[in-house]
Design a protein around this motif. Structure first.
Motif, PDB file in Angstrom:
ATOM      1  N   SER A 175      -8.078  -7.248  14.114  1.00 50.34           N
ATOM      2  CA  SER A 175      -6.776  -7.211  13.448  1.00 50.34           C
ATOM      3  C   SER A 175      -5.672  -7.170  14.490  1.00 50.34           C
ATOM      4  O   SER A 175      -5.759  -6.425  15.460  1.00 50.34           O
ATOM      5  N   LYS A 212       0.630  -2.771   8.626  1.00 51.28           N
ATOM      6  CA  LYS A 212      -0.589  -3.453   8.199  1.00 51.28           C
ATOM      7  C   LYS A 212      -0.836  -4.640   9.115  1.00 51.28           C
ATOM      8  O   LYS A 212       0.092  -5.138   9.749  1.00 51.28           O
ATOM      9  N   PRO A 213      -2.062  -5.111   9.146  1.00 51.09           N
ATOM     10  CA  PRO A 213      -2.352  -6.188  10.110  1.00 51.09           C
ATOM     11  C   PRO A 213      -1.510  -7.421   9.839  1.00 51.09           C
ATOM     12  O   PRO A 213      -1.356  -7.850   8.696  1.00 51.09           O
ATOM     13  N   THR A 217      -5.680 -11.105  10.593  1.00 52.23           N
ATOM     14  CA  THR A 217      -7.041 -10.600  10.756  1.00 52.23           C
ATOM     15  C   THR A 217      -7.946 -11.778  11.048  1.00 52.23           C
ATOM     16  O   THR A 217      -7.951 -12.762  10.324  1.00 52.23           O
ATOM     17  N   LYS A 273     -14.334  -7.428  12.437  1.00 53.32           N
ATOM     18  CA  LYS A 273     -12.979  -7.934  12.216  1.00 53.32           C
ATOM     19  C   LYS A 273     -12.112  -7.629  13.420  1.00 53.32           C
ATOM     20  O   LYS A 273     -12.301  -6.621  14.091  1.00 53.32           O
ATOM     21  N   SER A 292      -5.674   0.130   9.436  1.00 53.71           N
ATOM     22  CA  SER A 292      -6.445  -0.956  10.056  1.00 53.71           C
ATOM     23  C   SER A 292      -7.111  -1.851   9.019  1.00 53.71           C
ATOM     24  O   SER A 292      -7.447  -2.994   9.307  1.00 53.71           O
ATOM     25  N   ASN A 293      -7.358  -1.294   7.822  1.00 46.80           N
ATOM     26  CA  ASN A 293      -7.996  -2.099   6.780  1.00 46.80           C
ATOM     27  C   ASN A 293      -9.420  -2.485   7.161  1.00 46.80           C
ATOM     28  O   ASN A 293      -9.935  -3.503   6.746  1.00 46.80           O
ATOM     29  N   CYS A 294     -10.048  -1.677   7.995  1.00 48.61           N
ATOM     30  CA  CYS A 294     -11.446  -1.947   8.323  1.00 48.61           C
ATOM     31  C   CYS A 294     -12.217  -0.626   8.273  1.00 48.61           C
ATOM     32  O   CYS A 294     -11.627   0.453   8.166  1.00 48.61           O
TER      33      CYS A 294
END
Lengths: 428, 757
Positions: free
Chosen positions: B656, B665-666, B669, B654, B629-631
């Motif tokens: 995504s 990966k998103p 975003t 955020k 998620s990169n968050c």
């Protein structure tokens, strides 16, 4: 007035014969407003006959109300000042007056007037009968769900036992007979067939049929007969389950015709004539159905979901209110050109009720969730004639069945009645 | 500059004083030179001093200095030899001496008339004959020993060849008488050339006496103090103001001759030019590369190009002292400019002056120069490789929101009635009703069209989750209350469906019996409501072991899943309504499970933990994908009705968008919210999605997913909806789209549900 202000040639005419003035063009200063013009007409009239009071007039140019100074109007419309302007004038419409307030126990979702009576449907599952002067005649625990629509079947004022129908969240439509002498209301027939709440009802002009629109997207046509042998027969053919549920002697009726086509709930239904029905739906369409052939005749696509429509037999136009702040004027007869003939914008929230006047084919009222009833002239799309305040919460329905009374019901448990004052002479 | 100039002005005056003192004191030729020296510096200042009478003499004096010296010697000799020289000679010599000692000049001049009157009478006026300081030519015999004429009566010849007779010489007696009577006899000498008697002046006598005493004949001080005019210090002014001599303008003839001589010698080969040494050979031997590695390869040298300093903008009309009227700023603009200047920006306020003389000095000249120098010195310069691309081309072509209608724009309805934070809402699949769960321990059913609360269910505790069964032929709501799920038949809408639902729920009790005698410990307990509660609509209660945070239905309406973030290995449970069974799909804890969702079509389960979303294939019982998620902390998740796109909202504000076909990966975003996102949702029919946040706003975006696999989803934010008020630090907690209309419901901490259309 200044000597220097430019003048424009104007010819005045009226359809109200008692106010007619000579057909000669007058030169009027271009900066005049409505009041100056009004006093001008008054001056002309007084030359002929002596009146005690000056009459206030409204002026129409090209079928549109003059609300600003003449020069501004001409500039906005790009009308040349060289030509002779033809200005129609009509008597200024007098302001409506708040007449009465009928307090209920719960939200009033629907109402209709008849003679001097008012019928209202309530969220506490009851139907109430009122006199227009404010006395409550009766409270009928009619349904097992909130009542969403009530309509008088009987239009005859002499009838001592008028009929009316009610539709409710409990998916049934009841036909009631009000025995005025016995002060009783009896449920004559229960109409079953809708599988969701019945949201709208309409009686045809000959009072023999009525149609109902429901959340289940169906349009159903029913007979209005208070009692018929068919009912019993049809009742026996109806499913066992329904039979079980009613457990009463009240006969059950099934629809004559069921028409499907709408993709969303039908929110309003009106008869255009004896055979045609116009329905408005949440699927953003207005559809016109031929009842006899059980067909969809035509369809008008709107921009937003419709909540209420009203049809005026005298001018053949449909006004519709929906899930935005515009009232739109449709002509169901026209198939080409712009679908929306005119948009009336003044409300701030959803418009849930619209009703044409039965006497003046230019006037209609609208009720909105913003709690204001507005009286409109269809020739003045920018601003309504009058705002009628009084409701403290959302308005849920408006009615103008009694020509003298504009009524609205709302979520503040009230019905507000405003008296509509007619001109001394109604325009043709 | 001004101060320096002032100093300069002052210093010569001081020098002059000194020089004048010296003048009075020394009376020497260098002294006159010195005068010149000082006057040279500023002629205008010293014009008065220069006008002194002796300066004219000086000029001539200096020119022929050497010649004079020669003459002097010669004449001195003559003086000694010809004692009887006439008066003019004396005067000549006196003049010559006076050239060396001017101040004494006057004395001599005064002395002379006495001498003339007294002694020399026979001589005619000196101007009658040649008075040049050439040799005396009255006697033309030349420079011969005069003894040769001793025996003659004459002593030579004049210019015309007549004999010059010897003057009458008295006898011894006359001589004696003269010696006795004449007081000046002792200084009377006879001129050998003419034989006349000459009376020596006092000055002459002095010279003679000095010479006799071996002193300087002139008698001046030879040891006067030395003034070092020619110092080793570099002076800014020339020592002398004297104009260049004529000789310095004329090419020297002697030099020319000398050169031509040398040229001739060179031509003839008599003279050899000095051999020039070859510098290269010696250099090579002397110098060498200290650091050999310094040699750069060609490639790096190409990169290391000279980077010219940035150019200062040239002044335009606005900077002119007399700008055109249109460049003069208005009062307002001047105020603004002044403010900007006060903030440290460099701005010029155009000003108009009628003439350049009236322009004041630039106040910030030094500062500006200094800053420019700083800029040039401190500013690191590098060459940027820039692509020549129109920046507009780089912006993706997004359609205007106006063209993406319909989407919710305005708040039209407020559903009032709850007395606490509304945590969750769920519309029914037909769109007529909406259920809401609140912290005031109630679940309410509302009519969408009017905002009317139709029903209220009281539960034991705060409601965390409400989910309306998506199957339109069932009338069921699942409510998550603390550790239990409650299944409610709300009894709104189609009565037939409601009764059928009840029938279904009741009829499956028998089927439920067979799986009961299993050995496994039950994860949940299913309980039935009775009597009064049954009448109200409560049907089943599923007791869990931990607090439930979220509940979600499968699209078919039979399965539903509940999330318990603290349930560890039992954090996700899947329930089957018809069989009244619960199962735990995971044997191991996966982390803090935030929410779970069913894939709308395929048998997938999306499980969002703190940072990842895992997608499990329920049929194969395996992990199919893991989305990064990169968050920091996922708060909510929604799956596109097509099933190939997922949006995730996180507490770090955020949103995504994942395209499952594209990557884990998103794909996109969005950071439009300023605070934590609480809920994200997709519209079932329209290409819309929305996010609700604690910053009290709901942002609606157009999210078109194309069936064409080559085209990426189009995401355009179209509307920010506001209206909710903050309460207890929370904003908007849930948002749900109407199932058929482009409307959105939002549930806020302020106890209202709002409908935007």
């Amino acid at each position: 007035m200044d000597e220097n202000t430019p003048h424009v040639q104007a010819k005045f005419y009226t359809k109200q014969s008692q106010y007619s003035v000579p057909d000669t063009p007058f030169s009027v200063p271009i900066t005049v407003g409505v009041e100056e013009l009004s006093s001008l007409i008054n001056g002309l009239l007084k030359g002929d006959e002596i009146e005690d009071e000056s009459v206030k007039f409204d002026f129409l140019i090209n079928e549109e109300f003059l609300r600003v100074a003449l020069n501004e109007y001409l500039e906005q419309r790009n009308i040349s000042t060289e030509n002779v302007l033809e200005i129609e004038y009509i008597e200024h419409h007098p302001a409506p007056k708040p007449d009465n307030s009928l307090l209920h126990d719960d939200w009033v979702s629907c109402l209709q007037g008849y003679s001097q009576y008012v019928l209202s449907g309530c969220y506490d599952n009851t139907i109430r009968l009122w006199k227009t002067d404010g006395t409550e005649l009766m409270t009928i625990p009619a349904h097992t769900g909130p009542v969403k629509a009530v309509k008088w079947i009987t239009q005859d004022e002499e009838d001592t036992s008028p009929l009316f129908i009610s539709g409710s969240h409990d998916q049934t439509i009841h036909i009631w007979q009000w025995n005025q002498e016995k002060k009783e209301v009896d449920c004559m027939v229960t109409c079953r067939g809708h599988t969701e709440s019945v949201d709208c009802l309409a009686i045809n002009n000959e009072n023999q049929r009525f149609c109902s629109g429901s959340w289940d997207k169906m349009l159903k046509i029913w007979s209005t007969a208070s009692a018929s042998e068919q009912d019993e027969q049809e009742d026996s053919t109806s499913t066992q389950k329904k039979r079980k549920k009613t457990d009463q002697i009240i006969p059950t009726r099934v629809p004559i015709v069921t028409m499907s086509g709408h993709k969303e709930a039908i929110s309003s239904v009106k008869w255009l004539n004896l055979t045609d029905v116009c329905t408005a739906s949440w699927d953003n369409t207005l559809r016109i159905w031929d009842v006899n052939r059980a067909l969809e005749k035509s369809q008008l696509q709107g921009p937003k979901a419709f909540f209420d429509i009203s049809y005026s037999p005298s001018n053949g136009m449909v006004i519709a209110g929906g899930s935005d702040r515009h009232i739109r004027l449709y002509d169901p007869r026209s198939t080409d050109g712009a679908v929306v003939k005119c948009a009336f914008t003044s409300h701030k929230l959803w418009i849930v009720g619209v009703a044409w006047s039965s006497t003046n084919d230019n006037h209609f009222i609208s009720g909105s969730h913003d709690g204001i009833v507005k009286l409109w002239d269809r020739r003045s799309p920018k601003a309504p004639l009058y705002d009628m305040t009084g409701h403290e919460d959302k308005i849920l329905a408006v009615d103008w069945s009694i020509p003298d009374l504009m009524m609205s019901s709302g979520a503040d448990n009230n019905i507000k009645i405003y008296s509509y004052s007619h001109h001394k002479n109604i325009s043709s | 500059m001004a101060t320096v100039a002032a100093k300069r002005k002052i210093s010569p005056v001081e020098e002059i004083d000194i020089n004048e003192g010296v003048n009075l004191f020394v009376d020497e030729p260098p002294d006159s030179e010195d005068d010149d020296d000082t006057t040279d510096s500023d002629s205008s200042e010293y014009s008065g001093l220069e006008d002194e009478p002796d300066t004219d003499d000086d000029d001539g004096d200096e020119d022929d200095e050497e010649d004079d010296d020669d003459d002097e010697d010669a004449e001195n000799d003559e003086d000694e030899e010809d004692e009887d020289e006439d008066e003019s000679d004396v005067e000549d010599s006196a003049e010559e001496t006076s050239s060396h000692s001017k101040p004494t000049n006057q004395e001599i001049v005064t002395a002379e008339p006495d001498d003339k009157e007294g002694k020399i009478t026979q001589l005619p006026d000196e101007y009658e004959y040649d008075s040049s300081d050439e040799e005396d030519i009255r006697n033309t015999v030349g420079n011969i020993p005069m003894e040769w004429y001793r025996d003659y009566s004459h002593l030579g010849y004049d210019v015309e060849g007549k004999k010059l007779l010897k003057p009458e010489k008295g006898d011894e007696l006359d001589e004696f008488l003269d010696k006795m009577e004449n007081p000046d006899y002792w200084r009377t000498v006879s001129n050998k050339l003419t034989g006349q008697k000459v009376l020596l002046s006092k000055e002459d006598v002095k010279i003679i006496q000095n010479m006799q005493k071996f002193k300087n004949p002139v008698g001046s001080d030879m040891y006067e103090p030395w003034i070092d005019f020619f110092t080793n210090e570099k002076m800014i002014h020339p020592v002398s103001n004297r104009p260049e001599t004529k000789a310095s303008f004329i090419p020297s003839r002697w030099e020319m001759l000398k050169v031509s001589q040398m040229v001739h010698a060179l031509k003839m080969g008599w003279m050899k030019p000095t051999p020039t040494r070859k510098p290269d050979e010696e250099d090579e031997t002397n110098f060498y590369m200290l650091w050999k590695d310094d040699e750069e390869p060609e490639i790096t040298r190409q990169y290391r190009q000279y980077i010219p300093p940035p150019k200062v903008r040239l002044p335009g009309h606005a900077e002119s002292y007399n700008p055109p009227e249109e460049y003069l700023p208005s009062e307002k603009t001047v105020q603004r400019l002044k403010k900007e200047i006060a903030r440290g920006k460099t701005r010029t306020i155009p000003q108009k002056f009628s003439s350049l003389r009236l322009v004041p000095g630039f106040k910030y000249f030094i500062r500006e120069r200094f800053e420019r120098c700083l800029d040039l010195y401190l500013c690191p310069r590098q060459r940027k490789v820039r692509m020549n691309v129109n920046p507009d081309d780089l912006i993706p072509k997004l359609p205007k929101p106006r063209d993406l209608q319909p989407f919710p724009t305005t708040e039209y309805l407020v559903f009032k009635g709850h007395k606490g934070i509304i945590r969750t809402i769920s519309p029914d699949p037909k769109g007529q009703w909406i259920a809401s769960g609140c912290d005031d321990k109630t679940v309410k059913i509302w009519e969408v069209a009017t905002g009317r609360c139709i029903k209220t269910f009281n539960v034991e505790s705060k409601v965390k989750g409400v989910a309306w069964n998506p199957n339109p032929s069932l009338s069921i709501i699942v409510v998550a209350v603390e550790t239990s799920l409650i299944i409610i038949n709300p009894h709104v809408g189609d009565k037939l469906i409601c009764s059928k639902t009840d029938l279904l729920l009741n009829s499956f009790e028998e089927v439920e019996l067979p799986p009961a005698p299993t050995d496994k410990p039950k994860v949940t307990e299913w309980e039935l409501y009775e009597d009064a509660e049954y009448e109200l609509g409560f049907r089943l209660k599923i007791k869990h072991q931990r607090e439930i945070s979220q509940v979600t239905w499968h699209g078919k309406g039979d399965y539903f899943a509940s999330t318990m973030p603290k349930g560890e290995s039992k954090s996700v449970l899947i329930h089957q309504l018809m069989k009244r069974r619960s199962q735990n799909p995971f044997s191991k804890p996966k982390g803090l499970v935030q929410c779970v969702l069913f894939h709308p079509i395929r048998p997938f389960l999306f499980v969002a933990t703190q940072k990842y979303v895992r997608i499990y294939n329920l049929m194969k019982q395996s992990l199919s994908k893991k989305l990064l998620s990169n968050c920091q902390w996922i708060s909510s998740m929604a799956v596109h009705p097509g099933g190939d796109n997922v949006i995730i909202g996180s507490y770090d504000s955020k949103l995504s968008w994942f395209d499952l076909d594209l990557s884990t990966k998103p794909y996109h975003t969005l950071r439009h919210h300023t605070m934590a996102l609480r809920s994200v949702t997709y519209h079932k029919r329209y290409p819309l999605f929305a996010s609700a946040s604690d910053d009290l706003s709901v942002i609606v975006c157009h999210g078109m997913v194309y069936s064409d696999l080559l085209q990426n989803p189009l995401i355009v934010p179209v509307k920010v909806l506001r209206g909710h008020k903050a309460a207890k630090g929370l904003g908007v907690l849930d948002c749900q789209f109407h199932p058929s209309q482009p409307w959105i419901f939002t549930a806020g901490a302020d106890g209202t549900i709002r409908l935007y259309t």
